[in-house]
Each structure stands twice: as C-alpha cells, then as structure tokens.
Design an enzyme around this catalytic site. Structure first.
Site, mmCIF file in Angstrom:
data_model
loop_
_atom_site.group_PDB
_atom_site.id
_atom_site.type_symbol
_atom_site.label_atom_id
_atom_site.label_comp_id
_atom_site.label_asym_id
_atom_site.label_seq_id
_atom_site.Cartn_x
_atom_site.Cartn_y
_atom_site.Cartn_z
ATOM 1 N N PHE A 1 111.369 35.549 0.322
ATOM 2 C CA PHE A 1 110.597 36.212 -0.740
ATOM 3 C C PHE A 1 110.829 37.727 -0.758
ATOM 4 C CE2 PHE A 1 106.903 32.885 -1.171
ATOM 5 C CZ PHE A 1 107.782 32.006 -1.797
ATOM 6 N N TYR B 1 116.085 33.904 2.465
ATOM 7 C CA TYR B 1 115.748 35.219 1.931
ATOM 8 C C TYR B 1 114.341 35.657 2.342
ATOM 9 C CZ TYR B 1 119.701 36.092 -1.232
ATOM 10 O OH TYR B 1 120.941 36.374 -1.758
ATOM 11 N N LYS C 1 105.233 24.073 -7.638
ATOM 12 C CA LYS C 1 106.575 23.763 -7.129
ATOM 13 C C LYS C 1 106.463 23.137 -5.743
ATOM 14 C CE LYS C 1 111.281 25.501 -6.831
ATOM 15 N NZ LYS C 1 112.205 26.594 -7.211
ATOM 16 N N SER D 1 106.283 26.081 -1.598
ATOM 17 C CA SER D 1 107.219 25.131 -0.987
ATOM 18 C C SER D 1 108.474 25.763 -0.403
ATOM 19 C CB SER D 1 107.623 24.075 -2.026
ATOM 20 O OG SER D 1 108.078 24.691 -3.221
ATOM 21 N N SER D 2 108.561 27.087 -0.407
ATOM 22 C CA SER D 2 109.710 27.713 0.251
ATOM 23 C C SER D 2 109.590 27.509 1.759
ATOM 24 C CB SER D 2 109.754 29.207 -0.060
ATOM 25 O OG SER D 2 110.707 29.849 0.782
ATOM 26 N N PRO D 3 110.708 27.187 2.427
ATOM 27 C CA PRO D 3 110.641 26.996 3.882
ATOM 28 C C PRO D 3 110.798 28.298 4.654
ATOM 29 C CG PRO D 3 112.843 26.458 3.108
ATOM 30 C CD PRO D 3 112.027 26.815 1.878
ATOM 31 N N ASN D 4 110.930 29.438 3.932
ATOM 32 C CA ASN D 4 111.318 30.686 4.584
ATOM 33 C C ASN D 4 110.181 31.685 4.782
ATOM 34 O OD1 ASN D 4 114.068 29.829 4.645
ATOM 35 N ND2 ASN D 4 114.190 30.295 2.455
ATOM 36 N N THR D 5 108.955 31.287 4.425
ATOM 37 C CA THR D 5 107.768 32.105 4.682
ATOM 38 C C THR D 5 106.859 31.319 5.623
ATOM 39 O OG1 THR D 5 107.877 33.260 2.556
ATOM 40 C CG2 THR D 5 105.720 33.177 3.654
ATOM 41 N N ASN E 1 107.615 32.881 -11.307
ATOM 42 C CA ASN E 1 107.379 32.135 -10.081
ATOM 43 C C ASN E 1 106.650 33.043 -9.102
ATOM 44 O OD1 ASN E 1 108.110 31.166 -7.286
ATOM 45 N ND2 ASN E 1 109.085 29.538 -8.464
ATOM 46 N N ASN F 1 119.823 29.319 2.323
ATOM 47 C CA ASN F 1 119.264 30.669 2.262
ATOM 48 C C ASN F 1 117.965 30.749 3.047
ATOM 49 O OD1 ASN F 1 116.697 31.546 0.569
ATOM 50 N ND2 ASN F 1 117.517 29.697 -0.426
ATOM 51 N N ASN G 1 112.033 22.183 -4.401
ATOM 52 C CA ASN G 1 112.565 23.364 -3.729
ATOM 53 C C ASN G 1 113.690 22.953 -2.775
ATOM 54 O OD1 ASN G 1 112.686 26.082 -2.707
ATOM 55 N ND2 ASN G 1 110.503 26.302 -3.160
#
Length: 388
Positions: A146, A144, A247, A206-210, A173, A142, A278
């Site tokens: 955020f 997404y 996280k 730790s999201s790779p999408n931001t 979160n 994914n 994550n």
C-alpha cells in the site's frame, strides 16, 4: 579513403536508426500487438520491474501511448450499478495507485479505471525490491504494501480530472495505513473523502502485504467494518450514492466464503458487489526465478482459482454483482469469468508481458465469442456457467 568509408558507415548507421525509429513509431501508433510482444515489451522487461511499472504510469499520465483505434462493439456495452460501461474490461487497482493515469488508461481502451489502494496518510510501503516478474509463468509477485500518496493528494488529482469531458468511469480502492490503530476509521475516512468524486468505492481488506489486514475478512470483524462503511456511504450528501464493493482474497476457505456471503446479505452490511479476487499467497507449480519470494502472486497461475471463486461467490450470494480479476490475458479468460458470474472484469499483470494492445485483443475476442454463442450483448452471458 578511410575517412570516406567511415563517413559512409556513419551515414548508413543514421539511416538504419532512423528507419528503425520510424518503423517503431508506426507500430506503436497502430497498436501492433506482435511488435509490442516480440520487441518492445522484452526491451521494457530488461528494466527493474518497479522501474518499468513507474515508466508505464508516466507514459499513461502524460498520454504518450497513442489512443486505441478500436471502436467498442455495441455487444460490449453493459449497464452495471446504473452506469453505462462502454466495455466490461477495466484496469485493476495497483497499477495507478495515486490517480495519475486515468485519462491515459482510457486512451488504451479500458471501459473503466480503478485507482489505489489509497491510504489516509501518505506511506512509502515496504522496502525494495518488492515486485518480481516470473516470466516463465506469465506471473508477478508483489509486496508493495500500500505505497500511497495519501487521501489529500489523490483527492486533488481526482477532482481535477473530473472536469475533463473524457473522464471514464472511475473507482477508488481504499486501504488502511500500516500502523493504523483503528482500521475501520481508515476505511470510513476513505468513504467520506472519495464518496462524492468516485463512481464506485472498494473496501480492500484482502492484500497479503499489510500485516493483519486479511483478518478483517473474519465474520465478526467484517460485520463491524461493513456496518461502519455502509453507514458512512449512506450518509454522504450526494445522490445517487456510490456503489460499495468488497475485494476478497482467493485464499479463503469455503466456510469463510459462506460466512462472508451471509454477512453481506445483512441489511446493515449490504454491499453492492464483490471484486474476486486479490493476489494469492499460495504457490502452485512455478518455474521462474523469484518463485519463492514473499508477496501476492498474480497473473496466469491465478486464472482458474479466480474463476472458480467467482462461481462459488455467485452461488453463495444468489448472483451478487461481481468484478472478476485474476489471470486474464485473452478474451477466452475474460469470457470464462463472465460466464462464471462476473458482470465486469479487470486485468493488470498481462500488461507487463503483452503491453497495451492486449486490451483491444481481449475485447475483439470477446465479441467473437459472444457472436459464436449467439449472444447479442455481454450481459446475456453473465453467470451462464452457474445457471446450467
């Protein structure tokens, strides 16, 4: 004769449809895992992945999925953060981003629910398509980014559900807006907004999408961030104060993990626990279409990486409270993470393949594994692989 034959065939078709509908209804009501895995979930997977996700959220929001008939065994009851969890299996952030499905997720059998990531201002996230099934690998990618309705809307929803006696333990979160010039301010606002209505808070860096989000895990950046959010949490006009968790990404080097462990031991930066981990930007050997899509990989390929990281962080932090997540689809997967140092676990991707009955199966298998090893309660198994 022709009309009579057509009438008979039509009547037979109605009977078949009615019988199939009745059978399906009974299987869904009973939470028949075989039916879900072999018939219902393959049908759902015909849909676009994001459409299927939205449908699942809708079904949970309006409590269309029958309640699990499984009563949690006392061996699964666990006390963490001073709170009594009926079982250690929770839903990870990312499924219910806006706090719509809290009661429906409890119906399925989750011991706790984590919503989000929630950003201060509403944002739509990345362009579609942004989620991809890797069915051959039992995985999902994914990006997404955020997508969130924002603090104000999610807060109203959470305040409303708090009045319901059935509400489970709920974590929020927290994320940052993509175009934010002051990410620390975003997280402080999240703590201030949700600190009085949540059972725990998660700082998700730790999201790779931001863009640039994961740079907040760097030692000096992390110190500044944690000092600010810990101070914000400590100043909340509520007692007890909500536990604060961090996280982490699975793609950190060992030196980076050591740095994080050192930072969270400092008094001004001391968090109450970690969520490990994550999604990953790594691409282990994969066989499915979409395997090269940009985004975070979750599901079965993350299982061993996550378990290893739980063990490492448990050792580096001298036994910090850890919520283990990544690639869990069986009781054995969950048990390995618990023995590696996780006090609680979370699932998500496996729901796309096995459906809601997987929650009950994991719990039943956990009870069997505990009994086999002579443990009376799940807490007795925490960290046993680390301590040996």
């Amino acid at each position: 004769m022709g009309l009579s034959f057509k009438h008979k065939m039509r009547s037979m078709l109605y009977v078949l449809i009615g019988t199939a509908g009745t059978y399906s209804g009974i299987c869904i009501y009973k939470g028949d895992e075989t039916y879900y895995r072999k018939f219902l979930m393959p049908f759902v997977r015909v849909l676009n992945p994001e459409t299927a996700h939205n449908l699942a959220v809708f079904a949970s929001e309006y409590r269309l999925i029958p309640k699990s008939q499984y009563q949690d065994d006392s061996a699964l009851n666990v006390k963490v953060f001073g709170k009594d969890f009926p079982n250690p299996v929770g839903i990870a952030a990312g499924f219910d981003k806006d706090g719509r499905s809290i009661l429906g997720l409890k119906d399925i059998g989750f011991g706790f629910v984590e919503i989000g990531s929630v950003t201060p201002l509403p944002q739509s996230g990345n362009e579609k398509p942004r989620v991809f099934r890797l069915s051959q690998d039992m995985a999902v990618i994914n990006r997404y980014g955020f997508n969130s309705e924002g603090h104000a809307e999610v807060l109203k929803r959470l305040e409303n559900v708090r009045h319901n006696a059935e509400v489970p333990i709920v974590g929020v979160n927290l994320g940052k807006n993509k175009l934010s010039e002051d990410p620390i301010k975003d997280y402080v606002e999240g703590v201030q907004t949700f600190g009085t209505v949540s059972d725990y808070l998660v700082v998700n860096i730790s999201s790779p999408n931001t863009p640039n989000l994961r740079s907040l895990q760097n030692k000096e950046n992390l110190k500044q961030l944690l000092k600010a959010v810990v101070a914000a949490r400590d100043s909340l006009n509520v007692n007890p104060k909500p536990p604060l968790l961090l996280k982490l990404a699975p793609d950190l080097s060992y030196e980076e993990k050591k740095d994080i462990a050192e930072v969270i031991k400092e008094k001004d930066c001391k968090v109450d626990g970690l969520i490990v981990c994550n999604t990953t930007v790594q691409r282990p050997s994969l066989n499915s279409d979409h395997k090269n899509e940009v985004g975070g990989l979750s599901g079965a390929p993350l299982r061993d990486m996550s378990t290893q990281m739980i063990m490492e962080m448990s050792l580096l932090t001298n036994g910090a409270v850890i919520i283990g997540v990544g690639g869990i689809s069986t009781g054995k997967d969950a048990y390995e993470k618990i023995k590696a140092g996780a006090s609680l676990v979370q699932i998500y991707s496996t729901l796309a393949f096995d459906g809601p009955p997987v929650v009950t199966r994991i719990k039943k298998e956990l009870v069997d594994l505990l009994e086999k090893d002579g443990y009376k309660n799940i807490s007795e198994a925490v960290g046993k692989s680390v301590k040996q």
